[in-house]
Design a protein around this motif. Structure first.
Motif, mmCIF file in Angstrom:
data_model
loop_
_atom_site.group_PDB
_atom_site.id
_atom_site.type_symbol
_atom_site.label_atom_id
_atom_site.label_comp_id
_atom_site.label_asym_id
_atom_site.label_seq_id
_atom_site.Cartn_x
_atom_site.Cartn_y
_atom_site.Cartn_z
ATOM 1 N N ALA A 168 37.934 -18.854 -19.853
ATOM 2 C CA ALA A 168 38.117 -18.348 -18.698
ATOM 3 C C ALA A 168 38.654 -19.314 -17.577
ATOM 4 O O ALA A 168 38.914 -18.977 -16.561
ATOM 5 C CB ALA A 168 36.780 -17.583 -17.971
ATOM 6 N N SER A 169 38.761 -20.722 -18.082
ATOM 7 C CA SER A 169 39.189 -21.590 -17.014
ATOM 8 C C SER A 169 40.635 -21.880 -16.702
ATOM 9 O O SER A 169 41.370 -21.558 -17.883
ATOM 10 C CB SER A 169 38.516 -22.920 -17.479
ATOM 11 O OG SER A 169 37.347 -23.082 -17.523
ATOM 12 N N THR A 170 40.965 -21.902 -15.688
ATOM 13 C CA THR A 170 42.528 -22.110 -15.278
ATOM 14 C C THR A 170 42.808 -23.642 -14.608
ATOM 15 O O THR A 170 43.899 -23.849 -14.657
ATOM 16 C CB THR A 170 43.043 -21.194 -14.342
ATOM 17 O OG1 THR A 170 42.322 -20.957 -13.095
ATOM 18 C CG2 THR A 170 43.115 -19.698 -14.848
ATOM 19 N N GLN A 171 41.711 -24.418 -14.426
ATOM 20 C CA GLN A 171 41.583 -25.377 -14.066
ATOM 21 C C GLN A 171 40.698 -26.534 -14.825
ATOM 22 O O GLN A 171 39.875 -25.912 -15.579
ATOM 23 C CB GLN A 171 41.144 -25.655 -12.529
ATOM 24 C CG GLN A 171 42.274 -24.850 -11.507
ATOM 25 C CD GLN A 171 41.784 -25.204 -10.047
ATOM 26 O OE1 GLN A 171 40.395 -24.696 -9.845
ATOM 27 N NE2 GLN A 171 42.619 -25.524 -9.323
ATOM 28 N N VAL A 172 40.815 -27.637 -14.470
ATOM 29 C CA VAL A 172 40.050 -28.889 -15.161
ATOM 30 C C VAL A 172 38.935 -28.961 -14.146
ATOM 31 O O VAL A 172 39.271 -29.274 -12.864
ATOM 32 C CB VAL A 172 40.835 -30.048 -15.463
ATOM 33 C CG1 VAL A 172 39.857 -31.308 -15.943
ATOM 34 C CG2 VAL A 172 42.088 -29.899 -16.660
ATOM 35 N N THR A 173 37.750 -28.784 -14.555
ATOM 36 C CA THR A 173 36.568 -29.061 -13.694
ATOM 37 C C THR A 173 35.956 -30.447 -14.221
ATOM 38 O O THR A 173 35.502 -30.668 -15.425
ATOM 39 C CB THR A 173 35.695 -27.968 -14.142
ATOM 40 O OG1 THR A 173 36.381 -26.736 -13.318
ATOM 41 C CG2 THR A 173 34.227 -28.188 -13.064
ATOM 42 N N TYR A 174 35.769 -31.183 -13.114
ATOM 43 C CA TYR A 174 35.235 -32.465 -13.385
ATOM 44 C C TYR A 174 33.764 -32.534 -12.856
ATOM 45 O O TYR A 174 33.413 -31.950 -11.656
ATOM 46 C CB TYR A 174 36.103 -33.629 -12.818
ATOM 47 C CG TYR A 174 37.320 -33.897 -13.119
ATOM 48 C CD1 TYR A 174 37.397 -34.140 -14.575
ATOM 49 C CD2 TYR A 174 38.308 -34.223 -12.371
ATOM 50 C CE1 TYR A 174 38.523 -34.708 -15.194
ATOM 51 C CE2 TYR A 174 39.647 -34.697 -12.999
ATOM 52 C CZ TYR A 174 39.725 -34.838 -14.329
ATOM 53 O OH TYR A 174 41.000 -35.253 -14.858
ATOM 54 N N ALA A 175 32.725 -33.250 -13.651
ATOM 55 C CA ALA A 175 31.672 -33.642 -12.849
ATOM 56 C C ALA A 175 31.377 -35.370 -13.356
ATOM 57 O O ALA A 175 31.533 -35.631 -14.532
ATOM 58 C CB ALA A 175 30.378 -32.895 -13.422
ATOM 59 N N LEU A 176 31.570 -35.962 -12.408
ATOM 60 C CA LEU A 176 31.205 -37.491 -12.543
ATOM 61 C C LEU A 176 30.226 -38.148 -11.838
ATOM 62 O O LEU A 176 29.687 -37.578 -10.871
ATOM 63 C CB LEU A 176 32.563 -38.235 -12.071
ATOM 64 C CG LEU A 176 33.839 -38.003 -12.462
ATOM 65 C CD1 LEU A 176 34.645 -36.800 -11.581
ATOM 66 C CD2 LEU A 176 34.905 -39.280 -13.097
ATOM 67 N N ALA A 177 29.154 -38.983 -12.318
ATOM 68 C CA ALA A 177 28.032 -39.606 -11.994
ATOM 69 C C ALA A 177 27.894 -41.248 -12.046
ATOM 70 O O ALA A 177 28.730 -41.690 -13.094
ATOM 71 C CB ALA A 177 27.052 -38.889 -12.522
ATOM 72 N N LEU A 178 27.429 -41.700 -11.321
ATOM 73 C CA LEU A 178 26.718 -43.054 -11.407
ATOM 74 C C LEU A 178 25.427 -42.944 -11.082
ATOM 75 O O LEU A 178 24.931 -42.276 -10.083
ATOM 76 C CB LEU A 178 27.403 -43.981 -10.161
ATOM 77 C CG LEU A 178 28.992 -44.450 -10.222
ATOM 78 C CD1 LEU A 178 29.066 -45.295 -8.950
ATOM 79 C CD2 LEU A 178 29.120 -45.358 -11.371
#
Length: 399
Positions: free
Chosen positions: A212-222
């Motif tokens: 269902a995604s049309t974009q790249v979804t990021y989750a980044l963390a420190l």
């Protein structure tokens, strides 16, 4: 003598009366293979008294976290003690029926399916799997999975209620009431301070596809120090500078200048035993690597040089000035106080944090950025459109 684990917040706030009952036994107390037990248990307990609460006109929600199960109440001041007594009696008597458990498990299965369909939620799940060591409860979904729901039985729920009832329990309320004095007095001890979780074995990325995604979804963390640390106020300011609004560094670079994203966010979030800097956003697949490199470059610059005086002043004005709005109603004050109590922090911190923000200076904030914002500890989870799992992700240089 009143029990010491009763916290009465300042009265006179707008809106109805509010309370939050915290059982300091959460997902961290679940056995492996039964992830989600705390969430199902809280839901099942509430399910057993839901009709009576509706008759009273009280609104009650049940949630869970790593550190606690929570029951949040809103009602008139006259009704609130009776609503508290209903839920307190259900917990004290461990009266959780088999049908209530079955309904709670089925609801949770439906919720999990809906959550898995949201790219942001999947990205966060992937991020946790790489950010935390596999032995840490943080690394697995707090609310469980479809598979672990099959292992949750009425017996395991009733046992979990009994375990929670014997541990620390706290009531945060805007109306002083003796409705739960018995339950609170029978509870033992205070919530223990949790140790900082261990980091994952590698930085990732963890990547999954989504049709269902049309974009790249990021989750980044420190991984950061927690809310009790003296640098916490400065860290919240730095997060705001990084991605606290459309004028933040991430959005000016990736939204306004490059047109690669609709918007990105950055925030400092307290977790059990620590804190994290969380960066989230979605970008066009063809700009994914470019956007990721830009994020790392912006974070690196902030780590090395800190904010500008104008950025510091804007962030402090927003964060400290917005406190009265975020604490306008009894429900808001109770919820924020409960979050502090759940992590073993003093309720007075809620009122001292705005003062700590206004006391910050450039030297302190810049020093904090140098201590904690190195991109070399950045972890990544990403959800990409189906067929693009071979997108080449690179965090920075030779990391």
């Amino acid at each position: 003598m009143r029990p010491g684990n009763l916290v009465v917040v300042p009265a006179g706030r707008r809106g109805p009366a509010a309370a939050c009952l915290l059982l300091h036994t959460g997902a961290a107390g679940e056995r492996a293979g039964r992830e989600g037990l705390a969430r199902v248990t809280a839901s099942a307990v509430l399910d057993g008294v839901r009709p009576q609460l509706a008759d009273l006109g009280a609104t009650v929600t049940a949630t869970s976290s790593l550190s606690s199960m929570r029951f949040a109440f809103t009602a008139s001041a006259a009704v609130l003690p009776r609503a508290l007594a209903l839920v307190g009696d259900a917990i004290a008597g461990t009266r959780v029926s088999d049908p209530a458990v079955a309904r709670a498990v089925e609801r949770r299965r439906t919720e999990i399916a809906l959550e898995d369909a949201v790219p942001r939620r999947r990205a966060l799940t992937l991020l946790n799997a790489t950010l935390f060591h596999p032995s840490e409860r943080h690394s697995r979904p707090i609310g469980g999975t479809v598979t672990t729901m099959s292992a949750i039985t009425p017996r395991s729920v009733r046992s979990f209620v009994a375990q929670a009832r014997q541990g620390p329990i706290t009531l945060v309320t805007s109306v002083d009431s003796a409705a739960m004095d018995g339950l609170l007095s029978a509870a033992s001890g205070r919530p223990a301070e949790a140790p900082a979780p261990r980091l994952g074995l590698h930085l990732g990325p963890h990547v999954a596809d989504n049709p269902a995604s049309t974009q790249v979804t990021y989750a980044l963390a420190l991984l950061l120090p927690g809310r009790r640390h003296s640098d916490w106020s400065a860290l919240t300011v730095l997060a705001h500078v990084l991605g606290g609004g459309l004028a933040s560094r991430l959005n000016v670079a990736l939204r306004d200048r490059r047109g690669a994203a609709y918007g990105l966010t950055a925030a400092c979030l307290p977790i059990r035993g620590a804190g994290i800097l969380l960066i989230e956003g979605s970008v066009a697949p063809g700009r994914a690597r470019e956007a990721l490199d830009e994020i790392v470059e912006i974070l690196t610059d902030l780590h090395r040089y800190g904010p500008t005086p104008a950025e510091l002043a804007t962030a402090v004005r927003y964060l400290a000035g917005g406190a009265p709005i975020r604490l306008e109603t009894a429900e808001q004050v109770v919820a924020e106080t409960a979050s502090l109590v759940a992590e073993g922090l003093p309720p007075a911190l809620l009122w001292s944090e705005p003062e700590a923000l206004t006391a910050l200076d450039m030297a302190t904030v810049t020093r904090t950025a140098g201590r904690h914002l190195s991109p070399h500890g950045l972890h990544l989870g990403a959800v990409v459109p189906t067929g693009l799992t071979d997108v080449a992700f690179r965090l920075a240089g030779d990391r």
